[in-house]
Design a protein around this motif. Sequence first.
Motif, PDB file in Angstrom:
ATOM      1  N   MET A   1       0.816  -1.315   0.033  1.00  0.00           N
ATOM      2  CA  MET A   1      -0.017  -0.022  -0.092  1.00  0.00           C
ATOM      3  C   MET A   1       0.885   1.145   0.018  1.00  0.00           C
ATOM      4  SD  MET A   1      -3.117   1.220   0.465  1.00  0.00           S
ATOM      5  CE  MET A   1      -4.082  -0.424   0.704  1.00  0.00           C
ATOM      6  N   THR A   2       0.551   2.142  -0.814  1.00  0.00           N
ATOM      7  CA  THR A   2       1.444   3.474  -0.806  1.00  0.00           C
ATOM      8  C   THR A   2       1.269   4.023   0.457  1.00  0.00           C
ATOM      9  OG1 THR A   2       0.503   3.692  -3.114  1.00  0.00           O
ATOM     10  CG2 THR A   2       1.410   5.542  -2.192  1.00  0.00           C
ATOM     11  N   TYR A   4       3.017   7.562   2.744  1.00  0.00           N
ATOM     12  CA  TYR A   4       3.574   9.223   2.293  1.00  0.00           C
ATOM     13  C   TYR A   4       4.248   9.754   3.408  1.00  0.00           C
ATOM     14  CZ  TYR A   4      -0.179   8.737  -0.977  1.00  0.00           C
ATOM     15  OH  TYR A   4      -0.947   8.017  -2.118  1.00  0.00           O
ATOM     16  N   ILE A  37       4.440  14.396  -4.327  1.00  0.00           N
ATOM     17  CA  ILE A  37       3.131  14.613  -4.699  1.00  0.00           C
ATOM     18  C   ILE A  37       2.711  15.809  -4.668  1.00  0.00           C
ATOM     19  CG2 ILE A  37       0.806  13.915  -4.036  1.00  0.00           C
ATOM     20  CD1 ILE A  37       2.399  11.550  -4.947  1.00  0.00           C
ATOM     21  N   GLY A  58       5.477  10.604  -1.931  1.00  0.00           N
ATOM     22  CA  GLY A  58       4.856   9.280  -2.079  1.00  0.00           C
ATOM     23  C   GLY A  58       5.913   8.254  -2.069  1.00  0.00           C
ATOM     24  N   PHE A  59       5.777   7.263  -1.399  1.00  0.00           N
ATOM     25  CA  PHE A  59       6.511   5.789  -1.568  1.00  0.00           C
ATOM     26  C   PHE A  59       5.874   4.451  -1.908  1.00  0.00           C
ATOM     27  CE2 PHE A  59       8.621   8.797   1.256  1.00  0.00           C
ATOM     28  CZ  PHE A  59       9.975   8.671   0.802  1.00  0.00           C
ATOM     29  N   PRO A  60       6.417   3.560  -2.420  1.00  0.00           N
ATOM     30  CA  PRO A  60       5.483   2.419  -2.753  1.00  0.00           C
ATOM     31  C   PRO A  60       4.965   1.832  -1.677  1.00  0.00           C
ATOM     32  CG  PRO A  60       7.630   2.406  -3.987  1.00  0.00           C
ATOM     33  CD  PRO A  60       7.696   3.667  -3.103  1.00  0.00           C
ATOM     34  N   ASP A  61       5.625   1.872  -0.199  1.00  0.00           N
ATOM     35  CA  ASP A  61       4.998   1.313   0.654  1.00  0.00           C
ATOM     36  C   ASP A  61       5.662   1.987   2.205  1.00  0.00           C
ATOM     37  OD1 ASP A  61       7.680  -0.037   1.108  1.00  0.00           O
ATOM     38  OD2 ASP A  61       6.815  -1.335  -0.510  1.00  0.00           O
ATOM     39  N   ASP A  93       0.147   5.840   6.112  1.00  0.00           N
ATOM     40  CA  ASP A  93      -0.231   4.704   5.218  1.00  0.00           C
ATOM     41  C   ASP A  93      -1.332   5.715   4.201  1.00  0.00           C
ATOM     42  OD1 ASP A  93       1.071   2.501   5.472  1.00  0.00           O
ATOM     43  OD2 ASP A  93      -0.090   2.304   7.528  1.00  0.00           O
ATOM     44  N   GLY A  94      -1.444   5.111   3.102  1.00  0.00           N
ATOM     45  CA  GLY A  94      -2.514   5.712   2.011  1.00  0.00           C
ATOM     46  C   GLY A  94      -3.457   4.866   2.040  1.00  0.00           C
ATOM     47  N   ASP A  96      -6.519   2.938  -0.518  1.00  0.00           N
ATOM     48  CA  ASP A  96      -6.820   2.640  -2.112  1.00  0.00           C
ATOM     49  C   ASP A  96      -8.055   3.309  -2.733  1.00  0.00           C
ATOM     50  OD1 ASP A  96      -9.229   1.096  -1.519  1.00  0.00           O
ATOM     51  OD2 ASP A  96      -8.171  -0.829  -1.390  1.00  0.00           O
TER      52      ASP A  96
END
Length: 106
Positions: A1-2, A4, A37, A58-61, A93-94, A96
């Motif tokens: 999950m993305t 930030y 972002i 933003g980061f991939p996780d 945590d982002g 979806d």
Amino acid sequence: MTAYAAALLHNVKMGADIVEYLRKIDETLAPFGGHYIIHGGEKTVLEGEWPADLIVIGFPDMERARAWYASPAYRQIMHLRTDNSEGSVVLLDGVDENHKATDILA
């Protein structure tokens, strides 16, 4: 999950140290898949006051967001920001695209 990294910065003393920080931070983000972002910019305040600049990366996780913040490359330049600005920094945590406001009630 993305995930930030978000910073709300104020009283930024724009000078040589901040310029150096800005010139070097992108290379610290790349190994962790980090990308901007939001990076300050024009704002329209709709409610209350907003006396600061918002930066969101933003980061991939979350694992990579934490690894970036703890990395020797970032730690080496972080003082250029903290010595020349005030503010708060958080990792978040982002969600979806199917997230609904009521999901936090579960």
